[in-house]
Design an enzyme around this catalytic site. Structure first.
Site, PDB file in Angstrom:
ATOM      1  N   GLN A   1      -3.348   2.972   7.324  1.00  0.00           N
ATOM      2  CA  GLN A   1      -3.318   4.427   7.145  1.00  0.00           C
ATOM      3  C   GLN A   1      -3.627   5.167   8.455  1.00  0.00           C
ATOM      4  OE1 GLN A   1      -2.189   6.383   4.865  1.00  0.00           O
ATOM      5  NE2 GLN A   1      -1.619   4.712   3.496  1.00  0.00           N
ATOM      6  N   SER A   2      -3.292   4.563   9.569  1.00  0.00           N
ATOM      7  CA  SER A   2      -3.586   5.185  10.865  1.00  0.00           C
ATOM      8  C   SER A   2      -2.891   6.533  11.040  1.00  0.00           C
ATOM      9  CB  SER A   2      -3.135   4.233  11.977  1.00  0.00           C
ATOM     10  OG  SER A   2      -3.096   4.911  13.214  1.00  0.00           O
ATOM     11  N   ASN A   3      -3.686   7.547  11.332  1.00  0.00           N
ATOM     12  CA  ASN A   3      -3.133   8.867  11.651  1.00  0.00           C
ATOM     13  C   ASN A   3      -2.454   8.842  13.016  1.00  0.00           C
ATOM     14  OD1 ASN A   3      -4.299  10.306   9.329  1.00  0.00           O
ATOM     15  ND2 ASN A   3      -6.239   9.734  10.294  1.00  0.00           N
TER      16      ASN A   3
ATOM     17  N   ALA B   1      -4.682   0.920  11.858  1.00  0.00           N
ATOM     18  CA  ALA B   1      -4.833   0.434  10.487  1.00  0.00           C
ATOM     19  C   ALA B   1      -3.645   0.928   9.665  1.00  0.00           C
ATOM     20  CB  ALA B   1      -6.140   0.954   9.901  1.00  0.00           C
TER      21      ALA B   1
ATOM     22  N   ALA C   1      -0.935   6.230  14.427  1.00  0.00           N
ATOM     23  CA  ALA C   1       0.362   5.552  14.344  1.00  0.00           C
ATOM     24  C   ALA C   1       1.405   6.521  13.785  1.00  0.00           C
ATOM     25  CB  ALA C   1       0.249   4.305  13.464  1.00  0.00           C
TER      26      ALA C   1
END
Ligand SMILES: *Cc1c(COP(=O)(O)O)cnc(C)c1O
Length: 328
Positions: free
Chosen positions: A73-75, A71, A77
């Site tokens: 705000q993916s941690n 997403a 990624a």
């Protein structure tokens, strides 16, 4: 090395285990928190434990470019972008979002760490993310690169080893703390963290309850997914192990308004924990899961459990894009 599998050493391990004295008194339990939000700063959180295995595998296979997804705000990624920068690897992130999204939190860091970003719609993300990553891989190969795909959340067999490793770390810490945890509790987003812990509990026949709170989808979905992850992880290990998949315990009911969307009570809970315990939970994972855990205890659901370890899986950069939702 873990069960014959090599990993990188990137995270600051072991992460500390702290007692939450006020909450313990309030609930008449021994409540502990394992600070996997302290695995580092740039790559903080749970994903780096998985990436220690995934990226080692990528490097061993000669890869020079990482592809993953998440997403906006993916941690995961963001942690992947950081590791790629550290090792001089290229990085393409397939993110559910839009070019016009606020440049904040993890998305800001993705750019700061030099990742290439491909935005996709919510539908494409839900149904075609793996296909889109495969297409990216083919394009990069044509340009002479050696791309390696890490699935969402690094939740596959190899990634789940990160939390099998964490489980063993907890067993050692139990000895030095002189305590045995009856339950280990964690947020569930793509399942790999839970799967690794579950497998650890099974391999060591330790008889703890491994309890997950899903922050998206349903408990049923994740129970199926975790079974698959356990089946993917087992063949990677040296040796033959007997694993029963009957004890997977995922508690539904705390997704609230949906993945990465918050209810007022969740934000108020995060504020209360900040002000009473000096701990920053994140709004997407640890905030919802810890809220769920405290609620379940207060509703008398865990009367049989005394020593409870909650794993803080990180994600704090995700709180900044939500600052305007808090009423402070
Ligand atoms: C990804 C994530 C989780 C969930 O872990 P999974 O292995 O995807 O289930 C929990 N907390 C944070 C902060 C995360 O980023």
């Amino acid at each position: 090395m873990l069960y014959g599998i090599e990993k990188l050493n990137l995270a600051n391990l072991p992460t500390p285990i702290e007692k939450l004295t006020k909450i313990s008194e309030l609930l008449d339990k021994n409540m502990y928190i394992k600070r996997d939000d302290y695995t580092g700063l740039e790559f903080s959180g749970n994903k780096i434990r998985k990436l220690e295995f995934s990226v080692k595998d990528a490097i061993n296979k000669g890869a020079n470019h990482l592809i993953t997804c998440g997403a906006i705000q993916s941690n995961h990624a963001r942690a992947t972008a950081v590791v790629a920068a550290k090792f001089g690897l290229g990085c393409t992130l397939v993110l559910k979002g839009n070019e016009t999204d606020d440049l904040d939190g993890n998305y800001f860091l993705d750019k700061l760490f030099g990742a290439e970003i491909t935005f996709v719609s919510a539908d494409d993300y839900a149904f075609r993310r793996n296909e889109i990553m495969e297409n990216t891989k083919e394009q990069l190969k044509k340009l002479g690169m050696k791309p390696y795909i890490i699935p969402e959340g690094a939740s596959n067999g190899i990634g789940s080893l990160g939390y099998l490793n964490c489980y063993e770390e907890i067993l050692i810490q139990e000895k030095s703390l002189g305590i045995e945890f009856d339950a280990i509790v964690v947020a569930v987003g793509s399942g790999g963290t839970y799967a690794g812990l579950y497998l650890g509990n099974q391999l060591h026949k330790s008889n703890k309850k491994i309890i997950g709170f899903n922050v998206s989808s349903t408990a049923e979905h994740f129970i199926g997914r975790i079974c698959e992850l356990v089946d993917e992880t087992l063949p990677l290990l040296d040796g033959n192990y007997d694993v029963n998949k009957e004890d997977i315990k995922i508690i539904d009911g705390y997704v609230g308004r949906g993945y990465a969307i918050n209810r007022v009570e969740e934000l108020e809970f995060i504020e209360r924990i900040a002000q009473n315990e000096g701990i920053l939970l994140d709004p997407v994972y640890s905030g919802k899961a810890f809220y769920g855990l405290i609620n379940e205890i207060q509703n008398g659901k865990f009367n049989d459990l005394k020593n409870i370890l909650f794993i803080h899986t990180g994600g704090q950069f995700g709180i900044f894009p939500k600052k305007n939702s808090f009423e402070l």
